[in-house]
Enzyme design. Sequence first.
Site, short mmCIF file in Angstrom:
data_model
loop_
_atom_site.label_atom_id
_atom_site.label_comp_id
_atom_site.label_asym_id
_atom_site.label_seq_id
_atom_site.Cartn_x
_atom_site.Cartn_y
_atom_site.Cartn_z
N GLU A 1 -7.86 -5.35 -0.35
CA GLU A 1 -8.39 -6.14 -1.45
C GLU A 1 -8.34 -7.66 -1.20
O GLU A 1 -9.09 -8.41 -1.80
CB GLU A 1 -7.62 -5.83 -2.74
CG GLU A 1 -7.63 -4.37 -3.15
CD GLU A 1 -8.99 -3.86 -3.58
OE1 GLU A 1 -10.01 -4.30 -3.02
OE2 GLU A 1 -9.03 -3.00 -4.47
N HIS B 1 0.85 -1.19 0.00
CA HIS B 1 0.00 0.00 0.00
C HIS B 1 0.88 1.23 0.00
O HIS B 1 1.97 1.22 0.58
CB HIS B 1 -0.91 0.01 1.24
CG HIS B 1 -2.08 0.92 1.09
ND1 HIS B 1 -2.02 2.25 1.42
CD2 HIS B 1 -3.33 0.69 0.62
CE1 HIS B 1 -3.19 2.80 1.16
NE2 HIS B 1 -4.01 1.88 0.68
N1 ACO Z 1 4.02 -7.65 -4.52
C1 ACO Z 1 5.34 -7.64 -4.77
N2 ACO Z 1 6.11 -6.53 -4.68
C2 ACO Z 1 5.49 -5.39 -4.34
C3 ACO Z 1 4.12 -5.33 -4.06
C4 ACO Z 1 3.37 -6.53 -4.15
N3 ACO Z 1 2.05 -6.54 -3.91
N4 ACO Z 1 3.79 -4.05 -3.75
C5 ACO Z 1 4.92 -3.34 -3.84
N5 ACO Z 1 5.95 -4.14 -4.19
C6 ACO Z 1 7.36 -3.77 -4.37
C7 ACO Z 1 7.54 -3.09 -5.72
O1 ACO Z 1 7.88 -4.02 -6.73
C8 ACO Z 1 8.66 -2.11 -5.44
O2 ACO Z 1 9.87 -2.79 -5.47
P1 ACO Z 1 11.15 -2.09 -6.17
O3 ACO Z 1 11.42 -0.88 -5.34
O4 ACO Z 1 12.21 -3.13 -6.10
O5 ACO Z 1 10.72 -1.75 -7.55
C9 ACO Z 1 8.42 -1.71 -3.98
O6 ACO Z 1 7.67 -2.77 -3.39
C10 ACO Z 1 7.65 -0.42 -3.85
O7 ACO Z 1 6.53 -0.45 -4.73
P2 ACO Z 1 5.85 0.86 -5.31
O8 ACO Z 1 5.00 0.49 -6.48
O9 ACO Z 1 6.88 1.93 -5.50
O10 ACO Z 1 4.98 1.29 -4.07
P3 ACO Z 1 3.65 2.08 -4.09
O11 ACO Z 1 3.44 2.63 -2.75
O12 ACO Z 1 3.63 3.05 -5.23
O13 ACO Z 1 2.60 0.91 -4.42
C11 ACO Z 1 0.70 -0.45 -4.56
C12 ACO Z 1 1.44 0.62 -3.74
C13 ACO Z 1 0.46 0.09 -5.97
C14 ACO Z 1 -0.66 -0.73 -3.91
C15 ACO Z 1 1.55 -1.74 -4.62
O14 ACO Z 1 1.84 -2.20 -3.31
C16 ACO Z 1 0.93 -2.85 -5.46
O15 ACO Z 1 1.08 -2.86 -6.68
N6 ACO Z 1 0.17 -3.82 -4.81
C17 ACO Z 1 -0.47 -4.88 -5.56
C18 ACO Z 1 -1.80 -4.39 -6.14
C19 ACO Z 1 -2.87 -4.17 -5.07
O16 ACO Z 1 -3.04 -4.98 -4.17
N7 ACO Z 1 -3.61 -3.04 -5.22
C20 ACO Z 1 -4.67 -2.65 -4.29
C21 ACO Z 1 -4.18 -1.55 -3.40
S1 ACO Z 1 -5.40 -1.09 -2.20
C22 ACO Z 1 -6.42 -0.03 -3.01
O17 ACO Z 1 -6.02 0.76 -3.83
C23 ACO Z 1 -7.85 -0.05 -2.71
#
Ligand code: ACO
Length: 368
Positions: A314, A259
């Site tokens: 989610e 998140h």
């Molecule tokens: N699985 C694996 N790796 C992850 C995940 C995940 N679910 N979430 C983040 N990471 C990793 C990324 O690959 C990134 O690694 P890196 O720095 O080596 O590239 C690091 O953690 C940071 O990720 P960002 O995308 O920069 O973090 P951000 O805060 O922008 O992302 C997000 C948040 C988009 C929700 C992300 O955690 C994600 O994609 N989760 C999976 C999709 C999901 O569950 N979405 C629902 C969110 S809740 C909602 O909106 C209602």
Amino acid sequence: MTEVFKSGGNELPLFAPGLEGIIAAETVLSDVDGEGGRLTLRGRPIEEIAGRMTFEEAAALLWQGFVPDEYLSRLLELFAQARQVAARVVATMQSSPAGLSAYELMRLGLEALPLDRDRNEAVTISGALPHLLAAANAISTGRQVAPPDPSLSSAEDMLRLLTGKIPLPEQAAALDRYLVTILDHGLNASTFTARVIASTGSDMRSSVIGAFGALKGPLHGGAPGPVLDMLDAIGTPENAEAWIAGELAAGHRLMGFGHRIYRARDPRADVLRDGLAPLRGNSENLRKAEAIEKSALAALARHRSNRKLETNVEFYTAVLLDAVGIDRSLFTPLFAVGRTVGWCAHVLEQRATGKLIRPMSRYVPETA
Ligand code: ACO
């Protein structure tokens, strides 16, 4: 070193990719405490609201001071009336080109919905969506659209039409719990979109339709369907470790985890998981989801030791909605139904500030 500029005695970051850490609005509606893992709605913890209030009661709480009291005290009746208004645009939805998803059909219904441009718009739009979703689902699956039943609550009527059965009280209560849990959540991407549109002086319908577009992406409201796909693909908890390791090694993200704001567990995950207990015949699914969640958290901690990746809303959204009999193709549209109440509140709050939202970009010329 972060570049800064000075404004009113404060040093502000000049460039924050993804606007991370930037405060772009003040709100009385909700507070997301990312470190503490707490969500507060109108001063009350989410745990005191979800599971205890119906969708209509929680909407009245969120809208206090934004929508006139005479509407708030009659929301059950006004939402029922709005579903009847929604029934008037079903013919328009039915005449749309074939092949549209339920999400697209619902958005089309919203575009056609008769509205008065006053504060009552929030009531009509939010109250109509449960029927627009039920109609969109019937049309996209080639079935007749049944009329709304104004004697039922929004959750009962929507569930009746989506499943084709009169819902058990615990099923309707679980759906109410879900809709209340996702009502509002700070300045998430779709709410920000709604506020940007509202800040230009545009109308509420346009703000909500814009927010629909932002919500459906897999990094935001599009995740719960894929969560269920993931649980199906894993099959039994014994397969979880190997399956998850393969996904992470391939560079894929695990849906339902991570998140932007929460570094602790998303409090909504537990609120939704608790909603599963009263649903009969579901203990095996819950046990399986909990075991897979445990494996995923362990794998994510190994995979990204420098970033705390916890369960988000989610994950248990998918398990709960599946348990009440809702098809996974409807999870994102259903998210939009609940979140519309929050979007409308933010539109009204944004209008009161009167300030256009207009950040800057930095020009970085291409090098030859
Ligand atoms: N699985 C694996 N790796 C992850 C995940 C995940 N679910 N979430 C983040 N990471 C990793 C990324 O690959 C990134 O690694 P890196 O720095 O080596 O590239 C690091 O953690 C940071 O990720 P960002 O995308 O920069 O973090 P951000 O805060 O922008 O992302 C997000 C948040 C988009 C929700 C992300 O955690 C994600 O994609 N989760 C999976 C999709 C999901 O569950 N979405 C629902 C969110 S809740 C909602 O909106 C209602």
